[in-house]
Design an enzyme around this catalytic site. Sequence first.
Site, short mmCIF file in Angstrom:
data_model
loop_
_atom_site.label_atom_id
_atom_site.label_comp_id
_atom_site.label_asym_id
_atom_site.label_seq_id
_atom_site.Cartn_x
_atom_site.Cartn_y
_atom_site.Cartn_z
N TYR A 147 -3.50 -5.20 -16.60
CA TYR A 147 -3.48 -4.09 -17.57
C TYR A 147 -4.59 -4.26 -18.61
O TYR A 147 -5.11 -3.29 -19.14
CB TYR A 147 -2.09 -3.98 -18.21
N LYS B 27 -3.03 0.09 -25.98
CA LYS B 27 -1.66 0.56 -26.23
C LYS B 27 -1.04 -0.13 -27.45
O LYS B 27 -0.26 0.49 -28.19
CB LYS B 27 -0.78 0.34 -24.99
O1 0WD Z 1 2.96 4.07 -14.97
C1 0WD Z 1 2.46 4.99 -15.60
N1 0WD Z 1 1.91 6.01 -14.98
C2 0WD Z 1 2.51 4.97 -17.09
C3 0WD Z 1 1.69 5.79 -17.82
C4 0WD Z 1 3.44 4.03 -17.75
C5 0WD Z 1 3.43 4.09 -19.18
C6 0WD Z 1 2.58 4.92 -19.86
N2 0WD Z 1 1.72 5.75 -19.19
C7 0WD Z 1 0.83 6.61 -19.97
C8 0WD Z 1 -0.63 6.56 -19.65
O2 0WD Z 1 -1.23 5.39 -20.17
C9 0WD Z 1 -1.10 7.82 -20.34
O3 0WD Z 1 -1.21 7.58 -21.74
O4 0WD Z 1 1.18 7.95 -19.78
C10 0WD Z 1 0.07 8.77 -20.11
C11 0WD Z 1 -0.12 9.78 -18.99
O5 0WD Z 1 -0.59 9.11 -17.83
P1 0WD Z 1 -0.17 9.47 -16.33
O6 0WD Z 1 0.71 10.63 -16.31
O7 0WD Z 1 0.25 8.19 -15.71
O8 0WD Z 1 -1.59 9.77 -15.65
P2 0WD Z 1 -2.40 11.08 -15.23
O9 0WD Z 1 -1.57 12.07 -14.54
O10 0WD Z 1 -3.62 10.57 -14.49
O11 0WD Z 1 -2.85 11.69 -16.63
C12 0WD Z 1 -3.72 11.04 -17.52
C13 0WD Z 1 -4.76 12.04 -17.96
C14 0WD Z 1 -6.05 12.15 -17.19
O12 0WD Z 1 -5.99 12.22 -15.93
P3 0WD Z 1 -7.14 11.45 -15.05
O13 0WD Z 1 -6.31 10.69 -14.09
O14 0WD Z 1 -7.90 12.59 -14.51
O15 0WD Z 1 -7.95 10.55 -15.92
O16 0WD Z 1 -5.39 11.76 -19.16
C15 0WD Z 1 -6.38 12.74 -19.31
C16 0WD Z 1 -6.70 13.29 -17.97
O17 0WD Z 1 -6.18 14.56 -17.82
N3 0WD Z 1 -7.62 12.22 -19.83
C17 0WD Z 1 -8.30 12.87 -20.77
N4 0WD Z 1 -8.04 14.01 -21.44
C18 0WD Z 1 -8.93 14.44 -22.33
N5 0WD Z 1 -10.06 13.78 -22.58
C19 0WD Z 1 -9.47 12.12 -20.98
C20 0WD Z 1 -10.38 12.62 -21.93
N6 0WD Z 1 -11.54 12.01 -22.21
N7 0WD Z 1 -9.44 11.03 -20.17
C21 0WD Z 1 -8.31 11.10 -19.47
#
Ligand code: 0WD
Length: 255
Positions: free
Chosen positions: A156, A163
């Site tokens: 991580y 975080k």
């Molecule tokens: O196990 C997990 N999936 C966990 C996720 C466990 C605990 C927490 N999280 C958190 C992540 O760290 C994040 O903060 O949950 C949040 C959402 O993440 P997610 O749902 O796991 O992931 P995803 O569906 O990929 O959404 C994250 C999105 C990006 O998607 P991609 O994969 O294309 O990077 O964050 C957005 C983007 O839509 N993102 C941004 N939005 C605006 N500006 C940017 C940016 N520069 N970079 C990423």
Amino acid sequence: TGLLAGKRGLVLGVANNRSIAWGIARSARQHGAELAFTYQGEALRKRVEPLARELDAAVVGHCDVTDPASIDAAFEATGRHFPDGIDFVVHCIAFSDKDELTGRYLDTSEANFSKSLLISCYSFTAIAQRAEKLMRNGGSLLTLTYYGAEKWMPHYNVMGVAKAALEASVRYLAADLGPQKIRVNAISAGPIKTLAASGIGDFRYILKWNEYNAPLRRTVTIDEVGETAAYLVSDMSRGMTGEILHVDAGYHVVG
Ligand code: 0WD
């Protein structure tokens, strides 16, 4: 009627139908909220628009948190869409170069450290600055964090440091915004297979490890995170701010 009837909210970070942001949006809508989404770049617009339609949500525009002008534009569009203001914002955004989500934290580059902290931590503060102006009757800001902020977790790396900073910023923002009745909280979600998670080394092993060791002997779903999020942006949680709630099948008590 409904827990969130009459509430208006902006959701940032829907990438596809596996996104935690999508699970949260779906729950919020089921409880009666009116929603607006942003998307990051043209490629994601095509994914986000049909999802928004499913929830009668507005798509207020492109928002890349590394570009302050695009954050301003997205909040201006949100203000035009909801002229009476908004009640909640959900921030589900994180990023690290995936080459550094494996191996040692020690090897983190300065460039990726800065970019990861900017996108995964500072962006929540940048969004809070804009949200404050649209929350005339108080409100609720919510972000997503992970147990890797509290304890070392394999692979991580810089995300754990980002975080930890994000969780600290939840507390500082809660103190700053409390007098305006704006609450600031986070959900610490257990591992869920999403696009962002697929960048983390050995992620399938982490999911299995949680299934074997979490008190509930399973992982969690985006709907379960969504239900807790609906509670945190609703008046049911009106006495809470600065809180980090674990939705992780209890893993944090054993891990
Ligand atoms: O196990 C997990 N999936 C966990 C996720 C466990 C605990 C927490 N999280 C958190 C992540 O760290 C994040 O903060 O949950 C949040 C959402 O993440 P997610 O749902 O796991 O992931 P995803 O569906 O990929 O959404 C994250 C999105 C990006 O998607 P991609 O994969 O294309 O990077 O964050 C957005 C983007 O839509 N993102 C941004 N939005 C605006 N500006 C940017 C940016 N520069 N970079 C990423």
